[in-house]
Design a protein around this motif. Structure first.
Motif, PDB file in Angstrom:
ATOM      1  N   MET A 312       0.847  -1.209   0.000  1.00  0.00           N
ATOM      2  CA  MET A 312       0.000   0.000   0.000  1.00  0.00           C
ATOM      3  C   MET A 312       0.879   1.253   0.000  1.00  0.00           C
ATOM      4  N   GLN A 313       1.978   1.168   0.744  1.00  0.00           N
ATOM      5  CA  GLN A 313       2.887   2.318   0.814  1.00  0.00           C
ATOM      6  C   GLN A 313       3.512   2.594  -0.559  1.00  0.00           C
ATOM      7  N   LYS A 314       3.785   1.505  -1.313  1.00  0.00           N
ATOM      8  CA  LYS A 314       4.321   1.665  -2.673  1.00  0.00           C
ATOM      9  C   LYS A 314       3.328   2.443  -3.539  1.00  0.00           C
ATOM     10  N   VAL A 315       2.018   2.110  -3.387  1.00  0.00           N
ATOM     11  CA  VAL A 315       0.979   2.780  -4.190  1.00  0.00           C
ATOM     12  C   VAL A 315       0.921   4.268  -3.835  1.00  0.00           C
ATOM     13  N   VAL A 316       0.997   4.580  -2.525  1.00  0.00           N
ATOM     14  CA  VAL A 316       0.962   5.985  -2.092  1.00  0.00           C
ATOM     15  C   VAL A 316       2.144   6.748  -2.689  1.00  0.00           C
ATOM     16  N   THR A 359       2.693  -1.074 -13.517  1.00  0.00           N
ATOM     17  CA  THR A 359       3.197  -1.228 -12.134  1.00  0.00           C
ATOM     18  C   THR A 359       2.031  -1.260 -11.142  1.00  0.00           C
ATOM     19  N   LEU A 360       1.061  -0.370 -11.337  1.00  0.00           N
ATOM     20  CA  LEU A 360      -0.096  -0.316 -10.430  1.00  0.00           C
ATOM     21  C   LEU A 360      -0.923  -1.594 -10.547  1.00  0.00           C
ATOM     22  N   LYS A 361      -1.029  -2.105 -11.775  1.00  0.00           N
ATOM     23  CA  LYS A 361      -1.791  -3.351 -11.997  1.00  0.00           C
ATOM     24  C   LYS A 361      -1.107  -4.532 -11.281  1.00  0.00           C
TER      25      LYS A 361
END
Length: 708
Positions: A312-316, A359-361
Motif C-alpha cells: 500500500m505504501q508503494k501505491v501511495v 506497475t499499479l496493476k
C-alpha cells in the motif's frame, strides 16, 4: 399454464375489489396487465424465461395489477412474491394501504411484511452493553466513536427499556424521535457481530423480523436490499431466487442501483491507518482463545498485514510521485480526464479506457491476493473465538467487543479486496472496460480515493437475477426512451429474442382535452447567458396560467437567481426547494390551495419524480430547461468514451434517451387523476429548433400542442 381454477380465483378477487372500492371503474388496461403478468409468470409464453417488462402510465393501477397477477399464482405454486421499490413512499403505500386492502377484500389468504436491511435494526446485545458500560467496569470493550452526552445516554436507556417491555420493535424507523447517527452506528446490527447461534442473540429484533419474513408470502423490499441478497448468492437475506416471483417496481432505477452496488473505493492513507491496527486485533483474539489452533492464523495474519502495508505504501509513493501528471491545476479542466470540484478543489483523474499503469496493476494483483488471505486468517480466528465462547472457555462480555471489532475489520478487508480485484482484472475485449479513477481529497488532511465501477451492469443482472429467478415483472411509468424499450433493455441485461415479454399500456387519461403543452416563444437558447434573464422577464406571465404552479429547473444556481429576482421585482411568494424540507413545501402548498390562495413551488430534478399533487394541487407546470445531464461522473465519462471508441455518438446513444425519460417523468407531475386539468409550458426552444426535439415531443403523452 394457468389452470381454470386459478383464472377463476383472479377474476373473483378483481370483482371483490371492485365492489369494495369507491368510484371503481374496471379498466381494460388493468385487466390486460393482470392477464399478461399471470400468463408470463405461469410460463405460457416461455417455460424458461418468465419475465415481463411493462411500461404503464399514470392511472393504470399497476400495483393492484401486479399483486393480482402474481400473488394467487405464487400461493398456488408455493412460491414467494418479492416486491422491490426504489422509494420509501411506494414501500409505505404498499405496506400501509394496497396490501392490507387486498388481503381484506380480495378473498386471498396471504401474509406480507416489509423487509429492511440489518442496519435498520438495533442489536440487543450492543444496546445492553451501551447502557451498562458506565456502571460496570468489566464491560471494557464498549467504546463510543463519539463520546455520548447526557441526552444520548438518556435516549439509549429509553431505547433499552422500550425494547425490553416490548413497546418498541427495535428498528430505527419505528423510534419516534430522530436518533443521532453517531449513537445509532454504535448499537445497530451488523452481519459480523449478529450471532444468532449464541443464546444472547436469539431474541434480537433483526432475527425476530427475519422469522416474520419466513412466514410471509409477500416481501416488500428496496432495490439496495434486493441487490445485497443477490450479491451474496440469493436466498441469504430474502427467499431463494428459484422460489421467488420478483416484482421490480420503479424498475428504471435498477441499473443505476446495480452499478453503485458493484463499485468499490478506498482511501489510501485511511486504509494504511486501519491496516496497522489489524495485527493487534488478531493477537488479542488469539490471546483470548485457549486452543493452540489460533496461533498459526494469528501469526499468518500478522505477516500478511506487514506485506499489505508495504504494498500500500508503494501505491501511495507512486501516486505522490505522479501527482503533477494526474492532478492538474483547476484551469486545465478542459481536458475531459480531469474535473475539479469548486468547493474544496478535490481533483479527479480518470484512467483513459480504464487502463492503469502496469506497475499499479501488478501491485493490485498482490494486494488482492494478500487481502484475500487476510480475510481467511481473520475468519478462522473469528470462528475459533465463537467456539471458545460456546464451550464456556471465554466470557461473552469479553469476547463480544473483539468480535465486533473483527467484524468491522472483515468488512473493510472485503472492500479492499473488491477494489484491488477490479484494478488487477484484465478487461474483456467483448464488453465495456471498468471505469477506474483516482481522486485527490483535501478534507482534514490530504488523501487519495481510489475507485472502480463497471460501466455496464446488464450481464450482472442476467447472472444474478434473470437466469436464476422463477419469474420477474419489471414495471414503471417510464421505461421506454424515445418510444422504445431498447435503451432500458440494454441497461438491464434483457434481450428482444430471449423470451422476455414487453408490454406498453397507455394511461386512461384524456390527455388531449385535459392538458395543453405550450412551446414558449423564447429568444435565447437554454445555454445562452441571457437565458436566465429571459426566464425572469417571462415567467410571471406563465405563472398566471394557473393558481397552483410547479416550476422545474435544471440547476440550483438558476433556480435561486430567478426566485430572488421575482421575489424582489414582483413580490411573489415562492417556496423554493432547499429552503424548506420537501414535506414542509408539500404541506404548505396544499394548505394554500385548500384556502384558494395562489401557490408557487420552485424545484429541481428530484421534484420531477415521485411528487404527487392531484386535483387542484397542480394545474400549471413549467419546465424551464430540457433535463439534459452533462456526463460529469467518471463512470458516465468512461461510458461516453467507450461508445465513441466503438464509433457511436454518446449524445444520441445516452443523453437523448435519458432526457426523454426524465421529460416524460416531469410532465407526469401534471395529470394524476382522470379529471385533472392544466397546462405544461416548455421554455426550452431546443424542442422546436433541434432535430431530436421532435423525438422528445413524440415520446410524450398526446397533449394538445400549442406553439407560440
Amino acid at each position: 399454464m394457468l389452470s381454470d381454477k386459478l383464472k377463476q380465483t383472479i377474476r373473483q378477487s378483481y370483482k371483490a375489489i371492485g365492489e369494495n372500492l369507491t368510484h371503481f371503474n374496471p379498466r381494460k388496461q388493468q385487466t390486460l396487465l393482470i392477464a399478461e403478468i399471470a400468463k408470463t409468470l405461469a410460463g405460457e409464453y416461455s417455460k424458461d424465461r418468465k419475465i415481463i417488462t411493462i411500461e404503464a402510465g399514470t392511472g393504470t393501477g399497476k400495483s393492484l395489477a401486479y399483486c393480482l397477477g402474481a400473488i394467487p399464482l405464487a400461493l398456488a405454486r408455493d412460491k414467494k412474491v418479492c416486491i422491490s421499490t426504489a422509494t420509501v413512499a411506494l414501500q409505505e403505500q404498499l405496506v400501509d394501504k394496497d396490501l392490507p386492502f387486498l388481503k381484506k377484500y380480495a378473498g386471498l389468504d396471504f401474509e406480507f411484511t416489509l423487509v429492511k436491511g440489518r442496519q435498520r435494526y438495533v442489536c440487543r446485545q450492543k444496546l445492553t452493553q451501551a447502557v451498562t458500560s458506565e456502571n460496570e467496569p468489566e464491560q471494557v470493550g464498549f467504546t463510543f466513536a463519539e463520546k455520548p452526552n447526557e441526552n444520548d445516554i438518556k435516549t439509549l436507556k429509553q431505547m433499552h427499556k422500550a425494547l425490553l417491555d416490548g413497546s418498541w420493535l427495535g428498528d430505527i424507523d419505528s423510534w419516534e424521535t430522530h436518533l443521532p447517527q453517531h449513537i445509532w452506528q454504535q448499537v445497530q446490527t451488523d452481519k459480523h457481530s449478529c450471532l444468532k447461534h449464541l443464546s444472547e442473540h436469539t431474541h434480537c429484533p433483526f432475527h425476530k423480523a427475519r422469522d416474520t419474513m419466513d412466514k410471509a408470502d409477500v416481501l416488500v423490499v428496496n432495490h439496495s436490499l434486493l441487490l445485497a441478497d443477490l450479491e451474496l448468492g440469493g436466498g441469504r437475506i430474502l427467499s431463494t431466487p428459484e422460489d421467488t416471483f420478483y416484482i421490480i417496481d420503479e424498475a428504471h432505477h435498477l441499473p443505476k442501483v446495480t452499478r453503485d452496488f458493484s463499485s468499490a473505493n478506498i482511501t489510501l492513507k485511511g486504509s494504511i491507518e486501519w491496516l496497522t491496527k489489524l495485527k493487534e486485533t488478531g493477537d488479542k483474539m488469539s490471546a483470548l482463545i485457549k486452543s493452540q489452533s489460533a496461533i498459526s492464523p494469528a501469526l499468518k495474519l500478522g505477516d500478511d498485514c506487514q506485506d499489505l502495508l508495504m504494498e500500500m505504501q508503494k501505491v501511495v509513493t507512486f501516486v505522490k510521485a505522479n501527482a503533477s501528471t494526474y492532478f492538474l491545476e483547476s484551469d486545465s479542466s478542459s481536458n475531459n480526464n480531469f474535473s475539479s470540484k469548486s468547493k474544496n478543489e478535490d481533483q479527479v483523474y480518470r484512467f483513459e479506457n480504464g487502463i492503469v499503469p502496469q506497475t499499479l496493476k501488478n501491485w493490485a494483483e498482490d494486494l488482492q491476493n494478500l487481502s484475500k488471505k487476510s480475510i481467511g486468517h481473520l475468519n478462522k480466528l473469528y470462528n475459533a473465538l465463537i467456539e471458545s465462547v460456546k464451550d464456556g472457555d471465554t466470557k461473552m462480555f469479553i469476547a463480544e467487543p473483539l468480535l465486533a471489532e473483527a467484524g468491522f475489520m472483515l468488512q473493510r478487508l472485503e472492500n479492499l479486496q473488491a477494489l484491488w480485484f477490479m484494478y488487477a482484472k484484465t478487461d474483456s475485449d467483448k464488453g465495456a472496460p471498468m471505469a477506474r479513477w483516482l481522486e485527490k481529497l483535501m478534507i482534514k488532511r490530504q488523501d487519495y480515493l481510489l475507485s472502480a465501477s463497471p460501466i455496464e451492469v446488464g450481464f450482472t443482472l442476467e447472472d444474478m437475477l434473470w437466469s436464476q429467478c422463477e419469474g420477474a415483472v419489471l414495471c414503471s411509468a417510464t421505461l421506454r426512451a424515445l418510444n422504445s424499450f431498447d435503451h432500458f433493455r440494454f441497461q438491464a441485461g434483457l434481450r428482444n429474442d430471449d423470451g422476455t415479454q414487453y408490454q406498453q399500456v397507455d394511461s386512461p387519461f384524456d390527455y388531449f382535452n385535459n392538458a395543453q403543452l405550450v412551446m414558449a416563444n423564447m429568444d435565447n437558447e437554454a445555454s445562452a447567458p441571457a437565458f436566465t434573464d429571459e426566464i425572469i422577464n417571462k415567467l410571471p406571465k406563465y405563472l398566471e396560467q394557473g393558481n397552483a404552479s410547479l416550476v422545474l429547473f435544471s440547476s440550483y444556481w438558476q433556480m435561486k437567481k430567478v426566485a430572488e429576482a421575482l421575489r424582489d421585482k414582483h413580490k411573489l411568494d415562492i417556496m423554493v426547494q432547499g429552503e424548506l424540507s420537501r414535506q414542509q413545501i408539500i404541506e404548505q402548498h396544499k394548505k394554500r390551495c385548500d384556502d384558494d390562495k395562489e401557490s408557487i413551488i420552485f424545484g429541481t430534478q428530484s421534484f420531477s419524480e415521485g411528487l404527487d399533487l392531484p386535483g387542484n394541487y397542480l394545474n400549471n407546470l413549467i419546465i424551464t430547461k430540457l433535463p439534459f445531464s452533462v456526463p460529469t461522473s467518471p463512470v458516465e465519462q468512461a461510458q461516453a468514451e467507450y461508445i465513441t471508441a466503438k464509433g457511436g455518438n454518446p449524445f444520441m446513444t445516452l443523453s437523448v434517451p435519458d432526457t426523454s425519460k426524465k421529460l416524460v417523468q416531469a410532465c407526469g407531475r401534471l395529470l394524476r387523476n382522470e379529471k385533472d386539468e392544466g397546462v405544461i409550458t416548455l421554455l426550452d426552444k431546443r424542442v422546436v429548433t433541434k432535430r431530436y426535439g421532435k423525438q422528445l415531443l413524440d415520446s410524450l403523452p398526446p397533449f394538445k400542442r400549442i406553439y407560440e
